[in-house]
Design a protein around this motif. Structure first.
Motif, PDB file in Angstrom:
ATOM      1  N   LEU A   1     -15.982 -23.201 -52.375  1.00  0.00           N
ATOM      2  CA  LEU A   1     -16.354 -22.543 -53.612  1.00  0.00           C
ATOM      3  C   LEU A   1     -15.146 -21.116 -53.763  1.00  0.00           C
ATOM      4  O   LEU A   1     -14.489 -20.926 -54.627  1.00  0.00           O
ATOM      5  N   ASP A   2     -14.746 -20.542 -52.449  1.00  0.00           N
ATOM      6  CA  ASP A   2     -13.873 -19.641 -52.591  1.00  0.00           C
ATOM      7  C   ASP A   2     -12.237 -20.954 -52.985  1.00  0.00           C
ATOM      8  O   ASP A   2     -11.350 -19.612 -53.536  1.00  0.00           O
ATOM      9  N   LEU A   3     -12.487 -21.474 -52.158  1.00  0.00           N
ATOM     10  CA  LEU A   3     -11.153 -21.965 -52.470  1.00  0.00           C
ATOM     11  C   LEU A   3     -10.648 -22.971 -54.071  1.00  0.00           C
ATOM     12  O   LEU A   3     -10.040 -22.112 -54.805  1.00  0.00           O
ATOM     13  N   SER A   4     -11.445 -22.759 -55.113  1.00  0.00           N
ATOM     14  CA  SER A   4     -11.236 -22.559 -55.770  1.00  0.00           C
ATOM     15  C   SER A   4     -10.976 -21.661 -57.010  1.00  0.00           C
ATOM     16  O   SER A   4     -10.343 -21.355 -58.197  1.00  0.00           O
ATOM     17  N   PHE A   5     -11.060 -20.925 -56.290  1.00  0.00           N
ATOM     18  CA  PHE A   5     -10.232 -19.344 -56.969  1.00  0.00           C
ATOM     19  C   PHE A   5      -8.999 -19.098 -56.461  1.00  0.00           C
ATOM     20  O   PHE A   5      -8.612 -18.012 -56.949  1.00  0.00           O
ATOM     21  N   ILE A   6      -8.219 -19.685 -55.486  1.00  0.00           N
ATOM     22  CA  ILE A   6      -6.595 -19.891 -55.617  1.00  0.00           C
ATOM     23  C   ILE A   6      -6.144 -19.522 -55.938  1.00  0.00           C
ATOM     24  O   ILE A   6      -5.030 -19.319 -56.247  1.00  0.00           O
ATOM     25  N   GLY A   7      -5.788 -20.897 -57.376  1.00  0.00           N
ATOM     26  CA  GLY A   7      -5.309 -20.683 -58.724  1.00  0.00           C
ATOM     27  C   GLY A   7      -5.379 -19.508 -59.506  1.00  0.00           C
ATOM     28  O   GLY A   7      -3.643 -18.658 -58.936  1.00  0.00           O
ATOM     29  N   TRP A   8      -6.152 -18.835 -59.206  1.00  0.00           N
ATOM     30  CA  TRP A   8      -6.402 -17.607 -59.742  1.00  0.00           C
ATOM     31  C   TRP A   8      -5.879 -16.629 -58.748  1.00  0.00           C
ATOM     32  O   TRP A   8      -5.166 -15.673 -59.482  1.00  0.00           O
ATOM     33  N   ALA A   9      -6.103 -16.063 -58.033  1.00  0.00           N
ATOM     34  CA  ALA A   9      -5.170 -15.096 -57.090  1.00  0.00           C
ATOM     35  C   ALA A   9      -4.006 -15.234 -57.144  1.00  0.00           C
ATOM     36  O   ALA A   9      -2.920 -14.137 -57.183  1.00  0.00           O
ATOM     37  N   ILE A  10      -3.478 -16.650 -57.065  1.00  0.00           N
ATOM     38  CA  ILE A  10      -1.548 -16.079 -57.282  1.00  0.00           C
ATOM     39  C   ILE A  10      -1.772 -15.527 -58.348  1.00  0.00           C
ATOM     40  O   ILE A  10      -0.641 -14.667 -58.120  1.00  0.00           O
TER      41      ILE A  10
END
Length: 200
Positions: A152-161
């Motif tokens: 779930l956390d990993l799924s936010f990586i694109g948004w974080a970038i």
């Protein structure tokens, strides 16, 4: 538990509440950072717990309108001592694990990640919370689910970038989105089991 559903629920809860949520996370983050810079990090941790409590309240269909009341909710309604002790012990335990090895420290971080939500549920149920009770309950709750939360956390990586452009301003919106999603994850995983301790 589908990640897409958790995120959709978070977006729905934030609809019409974005400015409130951004203000809550922004001001809470500033206060926590200032507290840490003055070597009173535990105060900062308690404020961040208050922010976490507030997003769980939102996930449960309610809203604390005043952001200052919200971010300091860890200091009120019987939550002060359990919030203080749980946040302190979580920080100590994770720091000790990281001193041994980084990866075990990260794993333990996921094991203890539900402790703030459990403190809120138990405190509002009127339970007397022992110093390590929420931590132990979180560890048991996350048994077999750490990888799930990691994904779930990993799924936010694109948004974080994307949030880093421009000048990291996107984090003002990403942080509430993540907080709301994680609160929904907890509620789906735990249900109301920690609210029923007194009744049982």
């Amino acid at each position: 538990m589908k990640r897409s559903e958790l995120k959709a629920n978070a977006k729905e809860q934030l609809r019409g509440n974005w400015l409130w949520a951004v203000g809550l996370c922004f001001v809470g983050g500033i206060i926590a950072s200032l507290a840490s810079s003055f070597s009173i990090g535990i105060l900062g941790s308690m404020v961040l717990y208050g922010v976490t409590y507030t997003f769980l309240t939102l996930a449960d269909g309610e809203k604390t309108e005043n952001i200052f009341t919200a971010m300091f909710s860890g200091f009120t309604s019987g939550k002060f001592l359990p919030t203080l002790l749980t946040s302190l012990l979580v920080n100590i335990f994770i720091s000790l694990w990281i001193l041994l090895l980084v990866i075990p420290g990260i794993v333990k971080g996921y094991s203890y990640s539900m402790a703030p939500y459990i403190v809120k549920d138990m405190a509002e149920a009127g339970s007397d919370i022992a110093p390590t009770e929420a931590i132990t309950a979180s560890r048991k709750l996350m048994d077999g689910h750490k990888g799930e939360l990691f994904l779930l956390d990993l799924s936010f990586i694109g948004w974080a970038i994307l949030a880093t452009i421009p000048f990291g301003l996107g984090w003002l919106w990403l942080t509430p989105y993540y907080q709301a999603t994680k609160a929904n994850y907890y509620r789906q995983l735990a249900g109301g089991q920690f609210k029923k301790i007194i009744e049982e």
